[in-house]
Design a protein around this motif. Structure first.
Motif, short mmCIF file in Angstrom:
data_model
loop_
_atom_site.label_atom_id
_atom_site.label_comp_id
_atom_site.label_asym_id
_atom_site.label_seq_id
_atom_site.Cartn_x
_atom_site.Cartn_y
_atom_site.Cartn_z
N LEU A 290 -15.12 5.63 1.90
CA LEU A 290 -14.11 5.92 0.96
C LEU A 290 -13.44 4.96 0.43
O LEU A 290 -13.17 5.04 -0.77
N CYS A 291 -13.37 3.70 0.79
CA CYS A 291 -12.78 2.73 0.20
C CYS A 291 -13.93 1.90 -0.55
O CYS A 291 -13.59 1.26 -1.43
N ALA B 275 0.78 -1.35 0.09
CA ALA B 275 -0.07 0.02 0.03
C ALA B 275 0.86 1.28 0.16
O ALA B 275 1.96 1.35 0.65
N PRO B 276 0.41 2.35 -0.76
CA PRO B 276 1.11 3.51 -0.78
C PRO B 276 0.83 4.45 0.61
O PRO B 276 -0.25 3.82 0.88
N VAL B 277 1.54 5.33 0.99
CA VAL B 277 1.13 6.08 1.95
C VAL B 277 -0.16 6.90 1.69
O VAL B 277 0.21 7.68 0.42
N LEU B 278 -1.08 7.07 2.16
CA LEU B 278 -2.34 7.91 1.83
C LEU B 278 -2.18 9.25 2.14
O LEU B 278 -2.33 9.64 3.24
N GLY C 205 -4.90 10.18 -5.24
CA GLY C 205 -5.41 9.79 -6.61
C GLY C 205 -6.20 8.64 -6.55
O GLY C 205 -6.12 7.90 -5.80
N PRO C 206 -6.95 8.11 -7.95
CA PRO C 206 -7.59 6.99 -7.87
C PRO C 206 -6.88 5.86 -7.77
O PRO C 206 -7.28 4.83 -6.95
N GLY C 207 -5.55 5.70 -8.21
CA GLY C 207 -4.75 4.54 -8.12
C GLY C 207 -4.37 4.36 -6.54
O GLY C 207 -4.14 3.42 -6.23
N THR C 208 -3.85 5.35 -6.13
CA THR C 208 -3.38 5.75 -4.88
C THR C 208 -4.46 4.90 -3.71
O THR C 208 -4.23 4.10 -3.07
N LEU C 209 -5.75 5.51 -3.80
CA LEU C 209 -6.73 5.07 -3.04
C LEU C 209 -7.17 3.54 -3.25
O LEU C 209 -7.36 2.82 -2.27
#
Length: 298
Positions: free
Chosen positions: A295-296, A225-228, A234-238
């Motif tokens: 959100l998810c 997972a990236p740091v939110l 962005g859509p990909g990060t989320l």
């Protein structure tokens, strides 16, 4: 005989008509023998050619024509190989143009070190049956580091204190190497800490059962997972973050509504007291409960 006009008469024509059949019969009748095959005794044979007289020893020692030809061929030098006029020449290797063929950034080979670290961390990871149901709530904490670490130090130190929140578990999300120290109640609590990292990490005081699990790119994870962070949302990060959130919720046996996400900048200490989060870093935001679940789902 001729008639008065000087031509042959009909007598010659009659004679020819009678003679021709007798000639054909004589040629084909085997009893007459004009065209019959002759017996072998009547065939004329040429006299044999005379050879010079030789003794039996000379006849035995004389090489046969085949042997003489083989002897000559062995003594002759081999014919030189001629180049093939239609064969394609082998492709020459492409010259290097000052660039390495590997597009990745070149680093020393640390595969053996990473393998040893991974095995050590797995030895400090609790059995999954001890993790599921061990916490009533789950905190995902994203770490952002904007200040350089102290010179001469390796991994960034981070102390996490869960003594004031024995019913909560923590998963840290990081993109820089960390050296984690955990305080829990009881001290031998199993599966209280998880790690989601794109960099290597270690434990200051490792013990059996301390970790709930980990996903780290240097240790073989296919994705993390990236740091939110609102600055790069962005859509990909989320999407990637929510996928990791669901994995960790399942690992602890919790619904997504019992999770919380907190973003902290440059921390060295994080302590949970009930639902409160205390840190020497800077808190940048928090999303929890139903808001995080919505959100998810978006």
């Amino acid at each position: 005989m001729r008639d008065g006009s000087g031509r042959w008469g009909l007598g010659l024509a009659a004679l020819a008509a009678v003679a021709i059949p007798f000639a054909v019969i004589a040629a084909l009748d085997p009893r007459i023998g004009w065209l019959r095959p002759r017996p072998a005794s009547e065939t004329v044979q040429a006299p044999p050619s005379r050879l010079p007289d030789r003794s039996p020893a000379e006849a035995t020692s004389a090489p046969r024509p085949e042997a003489r030809s083989e002897t000559r061929s062995e003594s002759w030098p081999p014919a030189p190989e001629r180049p093939c006029p239609v064969c394609a020449a082998a492709d020459a290797p492409a010259p290097l143009r000052g660039a390495l063929p590997d597009p990745d950034i070149q680093i020393p080979d640390v595969s053996a070190e990473r393998a040893a670290q991974r095995e050590r961390l797995i030895g400090w990871t609790a059995h999954p049956d001890r993790v599921s149901g061990s916490a009533a709530a789950l905190d995902l904490i994203g770490l952002v580091f904007t200040a350089p670490r102290d010179p001469g130090t390796g991994y960034r130190p981070l102390a996490i204190d869960l003594a004031g929140a024995p019913d909560r578990a923590v998963v840290v999300v990081t993109e820089q190497p960390l050296r984690l120290a955990l305080t829990s109640l009881p001290p031998d609590r199993a599966g209280a800490l998880g790690v989601e990292a794109s960099a290597a990490f270690g434990l200051a005081d490792g013990r059996s059962g301390l970790l709930a699990g980990f996903r780290a790119l240097p240790y073989g994870a296919a994705a993390v997972a990236p740091v939110l962070d609102p600055s790069r949302f962005g859509p990909g990060t989320l999407r990637d973050f929510c996928a990791a959130l669901r994995l960790w919720a399942v690992q602890f046996g919790l619904p997504v509504g019992r999770t919380r996400y907190t973003l902290i900048e440059n921390p060295t200490q994080i302590a949970l007291a009930g639902e409160a989060v205390h840190t020497d870093g800077t808190a940048r935001g928090r999303v929890s409960g139903r808001r995080l679940a919505r959100l998810c789902r978006a």
